[in-house]
Motif scaffolding. Sequence first.
Motif, PDB file in Angstrom:
ATOM      1  N   UNK A 324       0.831  -1.212   0.000  1.00 24.07           N
ATOM      2  CA  UNK A 324       0.000   0.000   0.000  1.00 24.07           C
ATOM      3  C   UNK A 324       0.862   1.258   0.000  1.00 24.07           C
ATOM      4  N   UNK A 325       1.954   1.208   0.748  1.00 23.69           N
ATOM      5  CA  UNK A 325       2.834   2.375   0.853  1.00 23.69           C
ATOM      6  C   UNK A 325       3.552   2.663  -0.457  1.00 23.69           C
ATOM      7  N   UNK A 326       4.157   1.652  -1.035  1.00 24.98           N
ATOM      8  CA  UNK A 326       5.019   1.843  -2.198  1.00 24.98           C
ATOM      9  C   UNK A 326       4.234   1.929  -3.503  1.00 24.98           C
ATOM     10  N   UNK A 327       3.152   1.166  -3.613  1.00 22.74           N
ATOM     11  CA  UNK A 327       2.442   1.097  -4.891  1.00 22.74           C
ATOM     12  C   UNK A 327       1.013   1.646  -4.842  1.00 22.74           C
ATOM     13  N   UNK A 328       0.488   1.866  -3.661  1.00 24.67           N
ATOM     14  CA  UNK A 328      -0.894   2.308  -3.558  1.00 24.67           C
ATOM     15  C   UNK A 328      -1.064   3.745  -3.119  1.00 24.67           C
ATOM     16  N   UNK A 329       0.044   4.472  -2.947  1.00 28.83           N
ATOM     17  CA  UNK A 329      -0.009   5.870  -2.476  1.00 28.83           C
ATOM     18  C   UNK A 329      -0.797   5.986  -1.182  1.00 28.83           C
ATOM     19  N   UNK A 330      -0.694   4.957  -0.335  1.00 31.72           N
ATOM     20  CA  UNK A 330      -1.369   4.955   0.963  1.00 31.72           C
ATOM     21  C   UNK A 330      -0.354   4.545   2.029  1.00 31.72           C
ATOM     22  N   UNK A 331       0.484   5.471   2.464  1.00 36.54           N
ATOM     23  CA  UNK A 331       1.512   5.117   3.456  1.00 36.54           C
ATOM     24  C   UNK A 331       0.895   4.488   4.698  1.00 36.54           C
ATOM     25  N   UNK A 332       1.372   3.276   5.031  1.00 39.47           N
ATOM     26  CA  UNK A 332       0.832   2.548   6.182  1.00 39.47           C
ATOM     27  C   UNK A 332       1.965   1.902   6.948  1.00 39.47           C
ATOM     28  N   UNK A 333       1.808   1.849   8.231  1.00 36.11           N
ATOM     29  CA  UNK A 333       2.760   1.156   9.096  1.00 36.11           C
ATOM     30  C   UNK A 333       2.020   0.048   9.834  1.00 36.11           C
ATOM     31  N   UNK A 334       2.782  -0.783  10.512  1.00 40.15           N
ATOM     32  CA  UNK A 334       2.205  -1.893  11.278  1.00 40.15           C
ATOM     33  C   UNK A 334       2.369  -1.603  12.764  1.00 40.15           C
ATOM     34  N   UNK A 335       1.294  -1.755  13.502  1.00 39.91           N
ATOM     35  CA  UNK A 335       1.340  -1.553  14.952  1.00 39.91           C
ATOM     36  C   UNK A 335       1.755  -2.858  15.630  1.00 39.91           C
ATOM     37  N   UNK A 336       2.700  -2.768  16.544  1.00 38.55           N
ATOM     38  CA  UNK A 336       3.214  -3.967  17.197  1.00 38.55           C
ATOM     39  C   UNK A 336       2.774  -4.080  18.656  1.00 38.55           C
ATOM     40  N   UNK A 337       1.863  -3.233  19.065  1.00 36.78           N
ATOM     41  CA  UNK A 337       1.332  -3.358  20.418  1.00 36.78           C
ATOM     42  C   UNK A 337       0.096  -4.261  20.396  1.00 36.78           C
ATOM     43  N   UNK A 338      -0.165  -4.882  21.488  1.00 35.78           N
ATOM     44  CA  UNK A 338      -1.364  -5.707  21.669  1.00 35.78           C
ATOM     45  C   UNK A 338      -1.488  -6.810  20.623  1.00 35.78           C
ATOM     46  N   UNK A 339      -0.369  -7.451  20.312  1.00 36.20           N
ATOM     47  CA  UNK A 339      -0.418  -8.586  19.391  1.00 36.20           C
ATOM     48  C   UNK A 339      -0.771  -9.844  20.196  1.00 36.20           C
ATOM     49  N   UNK A 340      -1.880 -10.495  19.880  1.00 37.55           N
ATOM     50  CA  UNK A 340      -2.223 -11.721  20.610  1.00 37.55           C
ATOM     51  C   UNK A 340      -1.311 -12.863  20.193  1.00 37.55           C
ATOM     52  N   UNK A 341      -1.045 -13.757  21.122  1.00 36.14           N
ATOM     53  CA  UNK A 341      -0.224 -14.918  20.807  1.00 36.14           C
ATOM     54  C   UNK A 341      -0.753 -16.124  21.576  1.00 36.14           C
ATOM     55  N   UNK A 342      -0.387 -17.298  21.110  1.00 33.98           N
ATOM     56  CA  UNK A 342      -0.845 -18.521  21.755  1.00 33.98           C
ATOM     57  C   UNK A 342       0.211 -19.599  21.639  1.00 33.98           C
ATOM     58  N   UNK A 343       0.172 -20.528  22.567  1.00 34.67           N
ATOM     59  CA  UNK A 343       0.987 -21.732  22.505  1.00 34.67           C
ATOM     60  C   UNK A 343       0.019 -22.902  22.511  1.00 34.67           C
ATOM     61  N   UNK A 344       0.074 -23.717  21.467  1.00 34.37           N
ATOM     62  CA  UNK A 344      -0.855 -24.839  21.363  1.00 34.37           C
ATOM     63  C   UNK A 344      -0.283 -26.055  22.072  1.00 34.37           C
ATOM     64  N   UNK A 345       0.067 -25.814  23.324  1.00 36.10           N
ATOM     65  CA  UNK A 345       0.482 -26.882  24.222  1.00 36.10           C
ATOM     66  C   UNK A 345      -0.779 -27.619  24.659  1.00 36.10           C
ATOM     67  N   UNK A 346      -0.604 -28.568  25.562  1.00 28.81           N
ATOM     68  CA  UNK A 346      -1.775 -29.298  26.047  1.00 28.81           C
ATOM     69  C   UNK A 346      -1.774 -29.278  27.557  1.00 28.81           C
ATOM     70  N   UNK A 347      -2.575 -28.399  28.186  1.00 26.54           N
ATOM     71  CA  UNK A 347      -3.555 -27.485  27.581  1.00 26.54           C
ATOM     72  C   UNK A 347      -2.876 -26.258  26.969  1.00 26.54           C
ATOM     73  N   UNK A 348      -3.607 -25.554  26.086  1.00 28.42           N
ATOM     74  CA  UNK A 348      -3.017 -24.381  25.435  1.00 28.42           C
ATOM     75  C   UNK A 348      -3.053 -23.157  26.340  1.00 28.42           C
ATOM     76  N   UNK A 349      -2.203 -22.208  26.023  1.00 31.95           N
ATOM     77  CA  UNK A 349      -2.266 -20.925  26.712  1.00 31.95           C
ATOM     78  C   UNK A 349      -2.254 -19.815  25.672  1.00 31.95           C
ATOM     79  N   UNK A 350      -2.753 -18.654  26.071  1.00 35.47           N
ATOM     80  CA  UNK A 350      -2.867 -17.527  25.147  1.00 35.47           C
ATOM     81  C   UNK A 350      -2.757 -16.232  25.934  1.00 35.47           C
ATOM     82  N   UNK A 351      -2.297 -15.181  25.263  1.00 35.14           N
ATOM     83  CA  UNK A 351      -2.075 -13.917  25.967  1.00 35.14           C
ATOM     84  C   UNK A 351      -2.119 -12.751  25.003  1.00 35.14           C
ATOM     85  N   UNK A 352      -2.478 -11.592  25.540  1.00 34.43           N
ATOM     86  CA  UNK A 352      -2.405 -10.339  24.795  1.00 34.43           C
ATOM     87  C   UNK A 352      -2.075  -9.225  25.786  1.00 34.43           C
ATOM     88  N   UNK A 353      -1.260  -8.290  25.356  1.00 34.24           N
ATOM     89  CA  UNK A 353      -0.924  -7.161  26.219  1.00 34.24           C
ATOM     90  C   UNK A 353       0.216  -7.459  27.167  1.00 34.24           C
TER      91      UNK A 353
END
Length: 448
Positions: A324-353
């Motif tokens: 979008x930035x280079x070819x779409x004339x729509x400069x955009x960045x990626x936010x790296x805060x509050x990315x959810x993540x998970x571990x598919x262990x048994x039992x699984x765990x997950x977290x955000x923030x």
Amino acid sequence: MTDFDYDLFVIGAGSGGVRASRIAASHGARVAVAEEFRIGGTCVIRGCVPKKLLVYASHFAHELHDASKYGWTLGDVSFDWNKLRDFVASDVDRLERAYTATLDNNKVEHFHERAAVAGPNTVRLASGREISAKFILIAVGAWPVMPEIDGAEHCITSNEVFHLPALPKRVVIQGAGYIALEFAGIFNALGSDVTVVNRSDKILRGYDHDLTDRLLPIMQARGIRFAFNRPIRRVEKSADGSLIVHAGEGDPIGADVVMVATGRRPKTDGLGLDTASVALGSGGEIPVDEYNRTSCSSIYAVGDVTDRVQLTPVAIREGHAFADTVFGSMPRTTAYDHIPSAVFSQPPLAAVGLTEAQAREVHGHVKVYTSDFRPMKNMFSEVMERGYYKLVVDPQTDKVLGVHMIGPDAPEILQAVAIAVKAGLTKAQFDETVALHPSMAEELVLMR
């Protein structure tokens, strides 16, 4: 840009590269992509997708065991590794065809060979052909790290684990990150004898301590052995083909498969980046600015090769933002805060923030709300595993800073909760939400 063969040449057809190619083409760019292995990248071909299928398959071991308490009478039960392995491989084939069709439908040309940078606007294919492009995008991902130990040639990584000719009776896994623990749970449930060896006494660094403190004894109760402070020193192959693992100062450990899961390194070796003066970090990663541009103005990089956040959804967002930035004339960045993540262990765990420890470092005093419960799903099981949810709250603003969960379906539940945390909702707004009963998720709005 007509002075070049292509407007954009992408090296690597994984999640980030395919998304960038598709979006750039939708903006009218002439795009080509080179992939030395299979279109789809790590996640689709030898990572999170086939691994999740193995996780699902392994769950049946517990479900079938509990079925009689629900009134089911089952006959003889057996497991066929070859059948599961071949089904997973067939689904990977299906996904590769789908990703290839995406490129074709967007008129993105693809080369099935290795490509390297040969200058600021030039790539060289393994066949020797040189191609010019106005912009080059590096999206080659990362590669499993194999430690320099005697007998490393007898070990496998997550790349090879999906192709084992038989289910191993004994598995030794080095590492205590998400890949190591997920495969420990898979092999344990499918009937293998599993030992996890690790150079420290910690598991899942970066996750809230309350989750990891609960996960470890649960995995041990399921029969997985942990040998802490015992990194592998050497691996020997016996005459009968079995392996002997020398880890730390303890007794040798017998194994049929030794899997190393000690991290992944950006795959920049031999990529020719020096020909375009592209700077590299100490770990081989490509530093980029907020718009994914490298130290060379015509070359960009997205995904695991930048070593910012090694997650597929992040690579996809970065690739989209780049296009979008280079070819779409729509400069955009990626936010790296509050990315959810998970571990598919048994039992699984997950977290955000933020974890509780991180929140205290940033905000000083924080409020912590927890729910410790036995999931209804476990009522018919001999397993006494409990679920645990945790909210970390800023006492000044009442905003929920982090949510941390361990228990059945935790990753599925967390995705919706991540929206609330990203939106900056408060604990009071959680409390005002009517509970969905009976469910495990209702615990999130009942903590007082």
